[in-house]
Design a protein around this motif. Structure first.
Motif, PDB file in Angstrom:
ATOM      1  N   GLY A   1      31.062 -20.858   7.140  1.00  0.00           N
ATOM      2  CA  GLY A   1      31.348 -19.814   8.108  1.00  0.00           C
ATOM      3  C   GLY A   1      30.098 -19.262   8.766  1.00  0.00           C
ATOM      4  N   ILE A   2      28.959 -19.919   8.563  1.00  0.00           N
ATOM      5  CA  ILE A   2      27.701 -19.493   9.162  1.00  0.00           C
ATOM      6  C   ILE A   2      27.609 -20.036  10.587  1.00  0.00           C
ATOM      7  N   ILE A   3      27.120 -19.218  11.511  1.00  0.00           N
ATOM      8  CA  ILE A   3      27.020 -19.630  12.908  1.00  0.00           C
ATOM      9  C   ILE A   3      25.930 -20.689  13.064  1.00  0.00           C
TER      10      ILE A   3
ATOM     11  N   GLN B   1      40.412 -14.184  21.436  1.00  0.00           N
ATOM     12  CA  GLN B   1      40.201 -13.399  20.214  1.00  0.00           C
ATOM     13  C   GLN B   1      40.732 -14.182  19.024  1.00  0.00           C
ATOM     14  N   ASP B   2      39.880 -14.396  18.043  1.00  0.00           N
ATOM     15  CA  ASP B   2      40.298 -15.112  16.843  1.00  0.00           C
ATOM     16  C   ASP B   2      41.302 -14.272  16.059  1.00  0.00           C
ATOM     17  N   LEU B   3      42.133 -14.962  15.270  1.00  0.00           N
ATOM     18  CA  LEU B   3      43.139 -14.262  14.484  1.00  0.00           C
ATOM     19  C   LEU B   3      42.521 -13.411  13.382  1.00  0.00           C
ATOM     20  N   ILE B   4      41.374 -13.841  12.866  1.00  0.00           N
ATOM     21  CA  ILE B   4      40.691 -13.056  11.836  1.00  0.00           C
ATOM     22  C   ILE B   4      39.236 -12.832  12.245  1.00  0.00           C
ATOM     23  N   GLU B   5      38.614 -11.817  11.664  1.00  0.00           N
ATOM     24  CA  GLU B   5      37.236 -11.467  11.993  1.00  0.00           C
ATOM     25  C   GLU B   5      36.262 -12.532  11.485  1.00  0.00           C
ATOM     26  N   ASP B   6      35.110 -12.617  12.132  1.00  0.00           N
ATOM     27  CA  ASP B   6      34.082 -13.576  11.724  1.00  0.00           C
ATOM     28  C   ASP B   6      33.697 -13.392  10.254  1.00  0.00           C
ATOM     29  N   GLU B   7      33.535 -12.144   9.827  1.00  0.00           N
ATOM     30  CA  GLU B   7      33.119 -11.878   8.452  1.00  0.00           C
ATOM     31  C   GLU B   7      34.207 -12.295   7.463  1.00  0.00           C
ATOM     32  N   THR B   8      35.461 -12.056   7.814  1.00  0.00           N
ATOM     33  CA  THR B   8      36.564 -12.478   6.946  1.00  0.00           C
ATOM     34  C   THR B   8      36.579 -13.987   6.821  1.00  0.00           C
ATOM     35  N   ARG B   9      36.404 -14.653   7.935  1.00  0.00           N
ATOM     36  CA  ARG B   9      36.378 -16.117   7.947  1.00  0.00           C
ATOM     37  C   ARG B   9      35.217 -16.648   7.103  1.00  0.00           C
ATOM     38  N   ARG B  10      34.042 -16.081   7.299  1.00  0.00           N
ATOM     39  CA  ARG B  10      32.867 -16.538   6.561  1.00  0.00           C
ATOM     40  C   ARG B  10      33.062 -16.382   5.059  1.00  0.00           C
ATOM     41  N   LYS B  11      33.491 -15.204   4.652  1.00  0.00           N
ATOM     42  CA  LYS B  11      33.674 -14.939   3.227  1.00  0.00           C
ATOM     43  C   LYS B  11      34.750 -15.838   2.636  1.00  0.00           C
TER      44      LYS B  11
ATOM     45  N   LEU C   1      35.793 -18.848   3.656  1.00  0.00           N
ATOM     46  CA  LEU C   1      35.335 -20.235   3.532  1.00  0.00           C
ATOM     47  C   LEU C   1      34.333 -20.404   2.388  1.00  0.00           C
ATOM     48  N   GLN C   2      33.461 -19.429   2.217  1.00  0.00           N
ATOM     49  CA  GLN C   2      32.495 -19.508   1.126  1.00  0.00           C
ATOM     50  C   GLN C   2      33.185 -19.470  -0.231  1.00  0.00           C
TER      51      GLN C   2
ATOM     52  N   LEU D   1      42.331 -22.336   4.483  1.00  0.00           N
ATOM     53  CA  LEU D   1      42.247 -21.054   5.178  1.00  0.00           C
ATOM     54  C   LEU D   1      43.226 -20.995   6.348  1.00  0.00           C
ATOM     55  N   ASN D   2      43.262 -22.039   7.166  1.00  0.00           N
ATOM     56  CA  ASN D   2      44.129 -22.033   8.344  1.00  0.00           C
ATOM     57  C   ASN D   2      45.594 -21.884   7.973  1.00  0.00           C
ATOM     58  N   VAL D   3      46.042 -22.652   6.984  1.00  0.00           N
ATOM     59  CA  VAL D   3      47.442 -22.589   6.576  1.00  0.00           C
ATOM     60  C   VAL D   3      47.776 -21.195   6.059  1.00  0.00           C
TER      61      VAL D   3
END
Length: 368
Positions: free
Chosen positions: A24-26, A63-73, A75-76, A138-140
């Protein structure tokens, strides 16, 4: 911004939306200029579509369905937990951290989704370069929780549903990587081996502290089909968990709209068409209809061709009738670019239809 196939990218174009790695890192930020080397890297990492900046559609914001930070955490945590599960373990050893870890992730996703008014199911695979199993899990989860919220489940039910969705493919952590990543069609014997993952996943989860049995059954039953042709037990109709019947749809949809080693990603209109071939046979009709009504089959930024011969870009989606979006027309019927693009609302121009979308070629394979 516009959504275009990676095969259409040209050096000098600028990225319209961030690209992430498996943590989830840019990796690339907005407005990063694309070079030949970067384009080759995007292609090599299995990206089929990306958003690029375009002055004619600079007002289009995705706009993504979830926040970048939520996504990053998320996936990690998925990556860390699933990798631990691939390691050899002593018989009977349990993983007491999983219930707490994944429940927290599900609750964070629920919080993000609750703040997305009139959210539509958008493709989540466009701007990420990561491991299929982690991203798919995550997507599902996100897609299924969004449907569950629309359906009206309580917070407690959504937590159970989200856990089941996030962990539905956990059994694949015990299968050989070379089998999961095989770049060609699976043999019948290999497919039979893949089909063991629901049983493996259920065995891993059923006695796990913090993982309710109802969530564990999602791993067990997400490949069952309502006409009894699914696996591993050939269950029919309401003998299949209601949660698993939701996940059957979102699992198949995300698999089709994700780049795989053996084929490019489908776009949503194609994937929905494939899903509907199983309506009432593989998938429950009412659930598939609710899914259909909340999928952006023509995603924002997609280039389309109209029955008039003109080309344009999707700039607005009508939530009530998503297959009749607003199109910003950018070329005339002969392909010449317009000096003054204009918006055409297909909801009011019923005689005009979308005849073609800018897509990668793909082929159908066994979905696992």
């Amino acid at each position: 911004m516009r959504l275009i196939p990676v095969s259409s990218l040209q050096p000098g174009m600028k990225l319209g939306k961030k690209i992430y790695n498996e943590d989830g890192i840019i990796l690339l930020s907005e407005n990063a200029e694309l070079s030949e080397a970067i384009i080759r890297r995007l292609r090599a990492h299995g990206l089929d579509y990306v958003y690029v900046a375009d002055a004619r559609t600079e007002d289009v914001v995705i706009q993504d369905l979830i926040e970048d930070e939520t996504r990053r955490k998320a996936l990690q945590e998925i990556r860390t937990s699933f990798r631990k599960l691939t390691e050899p373990t002593m018989k009977g050893l349990i993983y007491p951290y999983m219930g707490k870890t994944f429940t927290g992730l599900v609750e964070s996703i629920m919080d993000d989704l609750s703040s997305r008014e009139d959210a539509m199911i958008m493709m989540m695979n466009i701007n990420s370069m990561d491991h299929y199993l982690y991203r798919h899990s995550l997507n599902v989860c996100v897609y299924t929780l969004l449907l569950g919220q629309i359906y009206g489940y309580s917070k407690e039910e959504l937590t159970l549903l989200g856990l089941g969705a996030m962990l539905h493919d956990i059994g694949k952590t015990k299968l050989p990587l070379d089998l999961l990543n095989k770049p060609s069609r699976l043999t019948d014997e290999e497919f039979e081996q893949i089909k063991r993952h629901p049983v493996i996943g259920f065995q891993m989860l059923k006695d796990e502290p913090g993982i309710p049995l109802k969530s564990a059954h999602c791993a067990y039953q997400h490949h069952e089909r309502i006409n009894g042709t699914g696996y591993p037990r050939g269950l029919k109709g309401e003998n299949i968990s209601e949660f698993a019947r939701w996940i059957a749809i979102t699992d198949a949809y995300d698999a089709m709209t994700t780049h795989r080693v053996y084929r490019p990603a489908m776009l949503p209109d194609q994937a929905l068409e494939v899903l509907y071939t199983g309506c009432g046979e593989w998938y429950e009709k009412s659930k598939l209809e609710l899914f259909r009504d909340h999928v952006a089959i023509y995603p924002l930024g997609m280039t389309v061709k109209l029955s008039t011969g003109e080309q344009g870009v999707v700039v607005k989606i009508h939530k009530e009738i998503p297959h009749r979006p607003v199109i910003r027309v950018i070329t005339d019927p002969y392909g010449a670019e317009l000096k003054s693009p204009y918006d055409l609302d297909l909801l009011s121009q019923l005689s005009i239809v979308i005849t073609k979308v800018d897509r990668m070629e793909n082929k159908t394979e066994k979905t696992v």
